[in-house]
Design a protein around this motif. Structure first.
Motif: not given
Length: 686
Positions: A343-366
């Motif tokens: 399941e994790v491999e599938r999630a990793i391999n399905n990552m694709n590109i979209i949008g611009s950059t909001n670093i803090v949103s990623g930090l907050e979610k993590g």
């Protein structure tokens, strides 16, 4: 048939038949049978269709379509369409959580359902869509028959109030949300869309088809690892010592300032034993999927994360968060067993590109994934990867600091945040500060091909942890020789400070200076003085709290009777700390646009280091190299902005904390070196 014209919300949520003949306005209402829904409906869950004209249903679940000219139903669960006139027998205009205003609705065909959470006494029919999507099992991701009905949903007001109070702090939902059942409290995913013509699709990032829960306490259950008695960390797994630069102190009539060290050394262990007996890991990978990560960068990140999975087992868990304009958890904390790994491999391999950059949103979610866990694993780390700058650069530092501080009290264990900055254009200052404020490392990856080594160094530390939460207090003690503690090379410059984690087979050193005034009076020869005591508290890899005390002992003589000896290790660590301090000063000058001063400071220090008595030591050679490199990178605005800042920040951090990075491999411990070899072997294969 009667219509509900009331503007006040009902005591019970309305029931809505979502599929009361949405497809043909000329036909009477009929219950669809085995209908391929997606071939008839164009649904964009999260974007507002503008100026659309269609003979089929166009449904936006979060906002009312603007300037739409639609012959069929407009459905918004959060905003009620106004001034709607609906053919009672074939059309539907409904607000799932409030009352439609001035609408004529067939009340007998109203129902609502929550397809993603457990409902009370549901009457639920599962089926799957006919469409297929490569590498995505729709029965796992979105196995809901939209034509099925669920009746008599009960709202749990107490539970809802607890969730909505948190929800309202972060999201500005419309007032109708107050009638939303607890089971439907989900955040909208920015990545999902449904197309009308043929295929079910996730655009442009092929992630989870189900919205993520507001409270992310859906982590996989695991059996926390227990360490058998013979493999427990013994008390002597960490050895502590204090060292004076010279083999004795000769009293002189001139003032002297002499370096000393406090050293913490982790016990040695074979990599196989470390891997077998290490603690369980919770790894939350936060990956930038903005446009600049396209191509080689993202593909190398995918391969690196897949390599990481080869080092994990069923005592470890992994969650993946992606971010661009917003952040999305694409897979929960998943145990790396036989099923979870796929399941994790599938999630990793399905990552694709979209949008611009909001670093803090990623930090907050993590951080939120870490704080919401039901089960806390023994080691927790967030790995944040980005190659860009936050779109709101003026406020990103304050927002990142606020986010980090907010979660410190919410996460129920110690944790680290390690940051990886790719290429010359990322915001190195922000990435370093995020790592520093969360007890982690900042890794500058100037060349994408160095990504696996950076990960190997990071993972090697996580796997070989011996001691964490290290706090040191240096305490001066009275003795027959006058002195004072003149300087401490610590993060805060104080005699009470924290030290970096200690790992199996490595050593961490803190440097301090003692200043002795001119002394003319004689003292008894061979007197032993103990001017400084160190008290060290730490947490072992078993969660046990330990306190160790040790003293600095110095032999005092009136006149030198034998050749004086210099402790090379103390001298090297003194130049290491001095070099890190100068690199920090160079960075500060360059940040203030004082490029000539920054260059001169770096060149001056490099020349001084070349003349020191330990100039042949690998660490000192590396310091000379990095100071000369800093002089070039800090010499102008363009060189500083194009990778200079990132490089200087990275090597400064590595030298000060004695942490291995792509530019400071001399600090690798045995586990990191072994994982680096494994990474190179893995990446050498097609």
């Amino acid at each position: 048939m009667s219509s509900n014209q009331s503007s006040n919300p009902p005591s019970n949520p309305p029931q809505v038949d979502l599929l009361s003949d949405l497809f043909d306005s000329s036909q009477p209402a009929a219950q669809p049978q085995n209908t391929n829904i997606l071939s008839s409906i164009d649904v964009d869950l999260f974007q507002v269709p503008q100026q659309s004209s269609s003979n089929q249903a166009n449904i936006n679940l979060y906002q009312v379509p603007q300037q739409s000219n639609i012959n069929y139903s407009n459905i918004s669960p959060f905003q009620a369409p106004q001034q709607s006139n609906i053919n009672q027998t074939s059309l539907l205009d409904a607000d799932l959580f409030g009352v439609p205003q001035q609408s004529n609705t067939n009340q007998s065909s109203i129902s609502s359902s929550d397809p993603f959470a457990g409902l009370q006494q549901p009457n639920f029919t599962y089926s799957t869509f006919n469409q297929t999507l490569p590498d995505l099992n729709l029965t796992e991701s979105f196995n809901i028959d939209l034509s099925s009905q669920v009746e008599n949903i009960q709202i749990n007001d107490d539970a809802f109030q607890q969730i909505s109070s948190l929800q309202n702090q972060q999201y500005n939902y419309p007032p109708q949300m107050q009638y939303l059942p607890q089971q439907m409290m989900y955040q909208p995913s920015p990545y999902l869309s449904y197309n009308s013509s043929s295929n079910f699709s996730l655009s442009p990032a092929q992630y989870s088809a189900a919205p993520e829960p507001l409270i992310m306490n859906d982590d996989d259950e695991i059996q926390l690892r227990t360490v058998v008695e013979e493999t427990k960390t013994p008390e002597e797994a960490i050895t502590v010592s204090m060292n004076f630069l010279l083999n004795y102190l000769e009293l002189k009539n001139t003032e002297e300032e002499i370096p000393c060290t406090l050293s913490l050394r982790g016990s040695s262990a074979q990599v196989a034993d470390i891997q077998k007996n290490r603690q369980g890991l919770d790894l939350i990978c936060v990956v930038d999927v903005s446009g600049s990560m396209s191509g080689v960068k993202l593909e190398l990140v995918k391969k690196t994360l897949n390599f990481m999975l080869t080092l994990l087992n069923d005592g470890d868990r992994v969650s993946i968060v992606v971010f661009s304009d917003n952040a999305q958890r694409i897979i929960k904390l998943t145990a790396i067993n036989e099923v979870g790994k796929v399941e994790v491999e599938r999630a990793i391999n399905n990552m694709n590109i979209i949008g611009s950059t909001n670093i803090v949103s990623g930090l907050e979610k993590g951080l939120k994934v870490a704080s919401d866990r039901r089960i806390v694993n023994q080691v927790t780390s967030i790995l944040l990867l980005s190659d860009g700058c936050d779109d709101s650069g003026d406020t990103v530092l304050s927002r990142a600091a606020g986010c980090s501080n907010e979660f410190k009290s919410l996460i129920k264990s110690s944790y680290t945040v390690h940051t990886f900055g790719y290429g010359a254009d990322h915001d190195a200052k922000v990435m370093q500060e995020i790592a520093r404020s969360n007890s982690g490392n900042f890794y500058y990856v100037e060349d994408p091909k160095d990504i696996p080594i950076a990960f190997a160094n990071c993972f090697g530390e996580l796997a070989s942890l011996v001691a964490d939460k290290i706090q040191v207090a240096l305490i001066t003690q009275p003795c027959s020789i006058p002195f004072h503690l003149s300087k401490v090379y610590s993060e805060n410059g104080d005699s009470n400070f924290s030290m970096a984690q200690v790992h199996a087979g490595d050593k961490k050193d803190s440097v301090f200076l003692l200043k002795f005034p001119p002394i003319t009076d004689r003292v008894p020869d061979n007197e032993i003085i103990r001017p400084v005591k160190a008290r060290i508290s730490y947490e072992t890899n078993l969660g046990e709290n330990k306190i160790i005390e040790t003293e600095l002992t110095i032999l005092v003589v009136n006149e030198g009777r034998e050749e004086i000896e210099v402790n090379e290790d103390v001298m090297v660590n003194y130049y290491r700390c001095l070099g890190a301090e100068i690199l920090k000063e160079v960075a500060s000058l360059a940040e203030s646009h004082k490029y000539n001063e920054a260059k001169e400071a770096a060149i001056k220090a490099a020349n001084e280091f070349k003349g020191c008595i330990v100039n042949d030591h690998p660490i000192v050679k590396a310091l000379i190299r990095d100071l000369e490199d800093a002089a070039n990178r800090a010499s102008s605005y363009s060189s500083w902005e194009q990778g200079g800042r990132a490089q200087v920040f990275s090597v400064q951090s590595s030298h000060f904390a004695q942490k291995a990075s792509n530019n400071a491999m001399m600090y690798q411990n045995g586990c990191q070196a072994a994982y680096s070899e494994m990474a190179m072997d893995y990446f050498s294969k097609p």
